[in-house]
Design an enzyme around this catalytic site. Structure first.
Site, mmCIF file in Angstrom:
data_model
loop_
_atom_site.group_PDB
_atom_site.id
_atom_site.type_symbol
_atom_site.label_atom_id
_atom_site.label_comp_id
_atom_site.label_asym_id
_atom_site.label_seq_id
_atom_site.Cartn_x
_atom_site.Cartn_y
_atom_site.Cartn_z
ATOM 1 N N CYS A 1 0.794 -1.223 0.000
ATOM 2 C CA CYS A 1 0.000 0.000 0.000
ATOM 3 C C CYS A 1 0.821 1.265 0.000
ATOM 4 O O CYS A 1 0.269 2.334 -0.138
ATOM 5 C CB CYS A 1 -0.892 0.029 1.232
ATOM 6 S SG CYS A 1 -0.001 0.316 2.735
ATOM 7 N N MET B 1 -4.690 -3.390 -1.377
ATOM 8 C CA MET B 1 -3.591 -2.496 -1.064
ATOM 9 C C MET B 1 -4.086 -1.318 -0.230
ATOM 10 O O MET B 1 -4.749 -1.508 0.772
ATOM 11 C CB MET B 1 -2.847 -2.125 -2.335
ATOM 12 C CG MET B 1 -2.389 -3.375 -3.075
ATOM 13 S SD MET B 1 -1.392 -3.096 -4.518
ATOM 14 C CE MET B 1 -1.407 -4.753 -5.224
ATOM 15 N N SER B 2 -3.796 -0.091 -0.616
ATOM 16 C CA SER B 2 -4.144 1.042 0.254
ATOM 17 C C SER B 2 -5.627 1.357 0.301
ATOM 18 O O SER B 2 -6.042 2.211 1.084
ATOM 19 C CB SER B 2 -3.367 2.301 -0.162
ATOM 20 O OG SER B 2 -2.101 2.291 0.424
ATOM 21 N N MET B 3 -6.451 0.673 -0.491
ATOM 22 C CA MET B 3 -7.885 0.805 -0.272
ATOM 23 C C MET B 3 -8.247 0.301 1.118
ATOM 24 O O MET B 3 -9.285 0.670 1.670
ATOM 25 C CB MET B 3 -8.666 0.062 -1.346
ATOM 26 C CG MET B 3 -8.539 0.690 -2.721
ATOM 27 S SD MET B 3 -9.854 0.200 -3.860
ATOM 28 C CE MET B 3 -9.503 -1.540 -4.081
ATOM 29 N N LYS C 1 -6.831 1.253 3.753
ATOM 30 C CA LYS C 1 -6.864 2.460 4.583
ATOM 31 C C LYS C 1 -8.270 3.046 4.646
ATOM 32 O O LYS C 1 -8.718 3.517 5.699
ATOM 33 C CB LYS C 1 -5.906 3.513 4.024
ATOM 34 C CG LYS C 1 -4.424 3.200 4.113
ATOM 35 C CD LYS C 1 -3.622 4.328 3.496
ATOM 36 C CE LYS C 1 -2.125 4.160 3.732
ATOM 37 N NZ LYS C 1 -1.556 3.013 2.994
#
Length: 445
Positions: free
Chosen positions: A20, A164-166, A168
């Site tokens: 991420c 990944m950073s989704m 967050k």
């Protein structure tokens, strides 16, 4: 610590954080095309057993390098320990589709849409953009109906893909729900909730500053710098046994306890993944529940998810709140529809409408910089807000992951991808105009 020990720590831990973080570049100088790097074409892990040159294994620790990443993004739990985000035992909620002939017609019409990428004079079709951005799966809902769905590469309708950073944004959504329900006071200092944070720079930040990533904390994700903080974070986060002689922190939360200050809290937005893991710790403390359990209870089960999701964990079982989720395309479509409908799904309310209202308002644009493809953007509650004519906002992750919500067009678009470079700035010039073109087309239907 010896250089050989340091190298081993980095090699075995890198994936945990690069899912991420977004600054690493693992691409070849001239990467293979999407068609040529398709895992089925490459032959990764095919055969019983696969040929030696087609194996992707752990702890070789190159499983997230291109083109291997195009297979690995659908198989993370074969490399790393994970914790389930359960969908429960109920029947999945129904997704509405047009009649098969109309669905086929819509695909043809959308594939043929033409747009001009940013900083270009050459038009491109929607279908061409899917290959240009190494798309693995894409789903579009309009007015609650699935109007487009395609799978490529390692993914099919039964599979899961790294978000990944989704991740967050899932963490931020859970935090915002707790704030709206009065279970989390975002004006409190971190140390008021987590006394163990001690003298860490996080101690004097407010919960809201953590949620909006406006903390003044020292953390570098410059992968070209061997002394960057990312490497110490990666070593701490690795779920694999620490090598002999390792004396650093063990796990996400131990790392957070030793973060140093850098700048003033609240002064500016700085995209730093450690904020997400700090928020995950705060959420877990105030609810006495892991973020995986809470995501199951508040999101996956009530929205009627079709599949369980899973989330990577550190050596102590702490979920990676900044980038560890893998999920199905349709279930993230459901989550996007919940956001479009301000906390409802199929007439069922999951959380207060004020949660989405706050996110759609965005953060302070004056504090937002460093992202030239989002010139008018802001960031709040771990969501990206574009402040464009359609009021769009998004969850985003490196290598091309997105849940893009366009309230004006009543559109939700979810994309999984495995773009060779881990920076969305390379993908946005094609992606963002493509999303706008589809939105405008759907508004004319």
């Amino acid at each position: 610590m010896s250089s050989s020990i340091s190298k081993r720590i980095v090699q075995t831990a890198t994936l945990v954080t690069t899912l991420c973080l977004g600054s690493a570049v693992f691409a070849q100088s001239t990467p293979l095309s999407a068609q040529d790097s398709d895992p089925r074409v490459m032959g990764w892990m095919q055969g019983f057993p696969p040929p030696a040159d087609k194996l992707i294994t752990q702890p070789d620790s190159n499983f997230f390098s291109f083109p291997k990443l195009r297979w690995s993004v659908c198989h993370l739990r074969e490399f790393l320990p994970t914790e389930e985000i359960s969908r429960g035992l109920g029947a999945p909620s129904t997704l509405r589709y047009p009649s098969p002939p109309r669905f086929a017609d819509l695909r043809q019409e959308i594939d043929a849409l033409s747009f001009t990428p940013l900083n270009s004079d050459t038009a491109m079709t929607w279908e061409q953009s899917l290959y240009a951005n190494y798309t693995d799966g894409i789903l579009i809902l309009h007015e609650g109906e699935v109007v487009y769905e395609r799978y490529f590469g390692c993914l099919d309708e039964t599979g899961k893909h790294a978000a990944m950073s989704m991740t967050k944004s899932v963490t931020g959504l859970l935090g915002e729900i707790l704030v709206a329900e009065g279970k989390l006071d975002d004006t409190l200092l971190v140390r008021d909730i987590i006394p163990e944070i001690g003298d860490s720079a996080f101690a004097t930040a407010t919960v809201r500053q953590v949620m909006d990533m406006t903390t003044g904390v020292k953390y570098s994700e410059d992968y070209s710098d061997p002394n960057a903080d990312i490497w110490q974070y990666s070593a701490a986060a690795s779920p694999l046994p620490k090598p002999e002689g390792y004396t650093g922190p063990n796990g996400y939360w131990e790392y957070l306890q030793q973060v140093k200050p850098d700048g003033e809290h609240g002064a500016a937005f700085h995209y730093k993944t450690i904020n997400s893991d700090m928020l995950g710790w705060i959420i877990s403390r105030v609810t006495n529940t892991s973020v995986t359990e809470l995501a199951s209870e508040r999101l996956w089960q009530p929205m009627g998810a079709e599949q369980d999701a899973y989330q990577t964990v550190d050596a102590k079982g702490v979920p990676f709140a900044g980038g560890g989720i893998s999920a199905s395309l349709r279930d993230l479509g459901r989550l996007g529809q919940v956001m479009l409908d301000a906390g409802e799904f199929n007439g069922k309310r999951l959380f207060p409408a004020s949660v989405v209202e706050h996110i759609r308002m965005g953060g302070d644009p004056a504090k937002f910089s460093g992202f030239p493809t989002i010139p008018n953007g802001s960031y709040t509650s771990q969501w990206w807000v574009f402040h464009n004519d359609h009021g769009a906002f998004a969850a985003r992750g490196v290598h091309g992951q997105t849940i893009y919500v366009d309230p004006t067009a009543k559109m939700v678009l979810v994309r999984f991808a495995s773009y060779p470079q881990a920076q969305n700035g390379f993908i946005d010039p094609t992606s963002l105009p493509a999303y706008q073109a589809v939105a405008e087309y759907l508004m004319t239907r």
